[in-house]
Design a protein around this motif. Sequence first.
Motif, mmCIF file in Angstrom:
data_model
loop_
_atom_site.group_PDB
_atom_site.id
_atom_site.type_symbol
_atom_site.label_atom_id
_atom_site.label_comp_id
_atom_site.label_asym_id
_atom_site.label_seq_id
_atom_site.Cartn_x
_atom_site.Cartn_y
_atom_site.Cartn_z
ATOM 1 N N ASN A 56 0.821 -1.214 0.000
ATOM 2 C CA ASN A 56 0.000 0.000 0.000
ATOM 3 C C ASN A 56 0.859 1.270 0.000
ATOM 4 O OD1 ASN A 56 -2.253 -1.605 -0.044
ATOM 5 N ND2 ASN A 56 -2.764 -1.327 2.109
ATOM 6 N N GLU A 57 1.637 1.423 -1.053
ATOM 7 C CA GLU A 57 2.564 2.548 -1.172
ATOM 8 C C GLU A 57 2.195 3.474 -2.327
ATOM 9 O OE1 GLU A 57 4.858 3.551 0.730
ATOM 10 O OE2 GLU A 57 5.364 1.858 2.036
ATOM 11 N N GLU A 58 0.904 3.628 -2.619
ATOM 12 C CA GLU A 58 0.525 4.447 -3.766
ATOM 13 C C GLU A 58 0.919 5.922 -3.600
ATOM 14 O OE1 GLU A 58 -3.671 4.138 -4.389
ATOM 15 O OE2 GLU A 58 -4.203 5.326 -2.619
ATOM 16 N N LYS A 59 1.109 6.387 -2.374
ATOM 17 C CA LYS A 59 1.545 7.762 -2.159
ATOM 18 C C LYS A 59 2.992 7.982 -2.584
ATOM 19 C CE LYS A 59 -1.347 9.427 1.644
ATOM 20 N NZ LYS A 59 -1.332 9.994 3.018
ATOM 21 N N HIS A 60 3.785 6.912 -2.562
ATOM 22 C CA HIS A 60 5.225 7.068 -2.734
ATOM 23 C C HIS A 60 5.793 6.424 -3.993
ATOM 24 C CE1 HIS A 60 4.635 7.064 1.795
ATOM 25 N NE2 HIS A 60 5.173 8.241 1.584
ATOM 26 N N ILE A 61 5.130 5.387 -4.514
ATOM 27 C CA ILE A 61 5.790 4.512 -5.476
ATOM 28 C C ILE A 61 6.176 5.226 -6.775
ATOM 29 C CG2 ILE A 61 3.645 3.625 -6.504
ATOM 30 C CD1 ILE A 61 6.861 1.629 -5.689
ATOM 31 N N GLU A 62 5.327 6.117 -7.263
ATOM 32 C CA GLU A 62 5.679 6.811 -8.509
ATOM 33 C C GLU A 62 6.888 7.719 -8.315
ATOM 34 O OE1 GLU A 62 2.017 7.526 -11.424
ATOM 35 O OE2 GLU A 62 1.704 8.516 -9.486
ATOM 36 N N ARG A 63 6.917 8.437 -7.213
ATOM 37 C CA ARG A 63 8.068 9.313 -6.936
ATOM 38 C C ARG A 63 9.355 8.510 -6.864
ATOM 39 N NH1 ARG A 63 8.291 11.945 -1.070
ATOM 40 N NH2 ARG A 63 8.790 9.747 -0.651
ATOM 41 N N CYS A 64 9.310 7.365 -6.181
ATOM 42 C CA CYS A 64 10.492 6.503 -6.053
ATOM 43 C C CYS A 64 10.950 5.998 -7.415
ATOM 44 C CB CYS A 64 10.172 5.335 -5.129
ATOM 45 S SG CYS A 64 11.511 4.144 -4.954
ATOM 46 N N LEU A 65 10.028 5.419 -8.181
ATOM 47 C CA LEU A 65 10.402 4.811 -9.457
ATOM 48 C C LEU A 65 10.880 5.857 -10.463
ATOM 49 C CD1 LEU A 65 7.743 2.007 -9.992
ATOM 50 C CD2 LEU A 65 9.889 1.963 -8.727
ATOM 51 N N LYS A 66 10.227 7.000 -10.503
ATOM 52 C CA LYS A 66 10.634 8.034 -11.447
ATOM 53 C C LYS A 66 12.045 8.542 -11.141
ATOM 54 C CE LYS A 66 6.022 9.622 -12.746
ATOM 55 N NZ LYS A 66 5.008 10.711 -12.632
ATOM 56 N N SER A 67 12.433 8.540 -9.860
ATOM 57 C CA SER A 67 13.794 8.957 -9.523
ATOM 58 C C SER A 67 14.827 7.925 -9.969
ATOM 59 C CB SER A 67 13.920 9.194 -8.015
ATOM 60 O OG SER A 67 14.036 7.989 -7.280
ATOM 61 N N LEU A 68 14.387 6.649 -10.090
ATOM 62 C CA LEU A 68 15.297 5.566 -10.477
ATOM 63 C C LEU A 68 15.410 5.380 -11.985
ATOM 64 C CD1 LEU A 68 14.140 2.944 -7.825
ATOM 65 C CD2 LEU A 68 16.372 4.089 -7.870
ATOM 66 N N LEU A 69 14.414 5.818 -12.736
ATOM 67 C CA LEU A 69 14.396 5.567 -14.177
ATOM 68 C C LEU A 69 15.596 6.137 -14.929
ATOM 69 C CD1 LEU A 69 10.588 5.868 -14.998
ATOM 70 C CD2 LEU A 69 11.999 3.805 -14.842
ATOM 71 N N PRO A 70 16.241 7.222 -14.461
ATOM 72 C CA PRO A 70 17.456 7.665 -15.149
ATOM 73 C C PRO A 70 18.634 6.692 -15.044
ATOM 74 C CG PRO A 70 16.492 9.492 -13.945
ATOM 75 C CD PRO A 70 15.769 8.248 -13.511
#
Length: 307
Positions: free
Chosen positions: A16-30
């Motif tokens: 249940n990390e919908e508040k955080h997961i996009e921010r985390c993954l987008k920072s890793l995509l580079p």
Amino acid sequence: MTPSYPDLAVILLTFNEEKHIERCLKSLLPVTDKIFIVDSGSTDRTVELAEALGARVAQNPWVNYATQFNFGIQNCPFQTKWLMRMDSDEYILPELAREIAQTLPNVASEVSGFYIKRRVMFMDQWIRYGGYYPTWLLRIWRSGKGHCEELWMDEHIKISEGEMLRMNHDLVDHNLNNLTWWTQKHNLYAIREAIDLLNVKYDFGDVEIVTPRFFGTQEQRKRYLKIKYASLPLFTRPFLYFLFRYFIKMGFLDGKRGLIWHFLQGFWYRFLVDAKIFEVYHRAGISKEAIARFFLTEYGKDVLEKR
């Protein structure tokens, strides 16, 4: 054009990390398109959001962090030279992303891992004092060289061999949930912490841990100090720990939000752990077997299980 990534896969645990997961993954995509998530039954949009950003997701029932993360290592679908550990409420700064991308392709063969500084944000404020920054964590290591300590709390990645280096830039731990969520989570953490402190005395399981050493790496020193902390009297040690952090390590310089953080995390939480240990002794006595039965009956945690 397809970006050129270092040979790196990232492992995350989610619930249940919908508040955080996009921010985390987008920072890793580079730095990678190889992100493996081990989810423990999220009922919100965590999995949907993660898969939309290209992450691979597997389901595994939760036991504790170490068991779940080692499942991630053992079942990672990506065969890469390097693995990285992240938490869902963390993200890496753009400067760190560039440093990782530039460093990993040119690492000498004797290097097995990298430490990264973590900065903690609380109520949107960076906690700079009280011994909380810099906190050096081993977060990147060569595949096959590391595993997570099989502990109930404060587990570290243990590396079998090789030299360790440090990255210059930071990752950020910034949880967006409210204070009620935070206190409820730390109430659950306190059970695991109680098990971990009692394990110092009772040695519930024969597991391989980071070697305790005061003049060693940060996790070796932390393990050494935790063993010393476990030997101090109940209810005295939370006071001593808070005074050390807030005054000697100058936590008071973090202001009002810092006072809340250092008091709750450095005193209230530690006192709650001691209260739970006191309850264990009160209800189960001091027998190792009786204590193990108590945790299994009351909390469903098999502290003697071979993991």
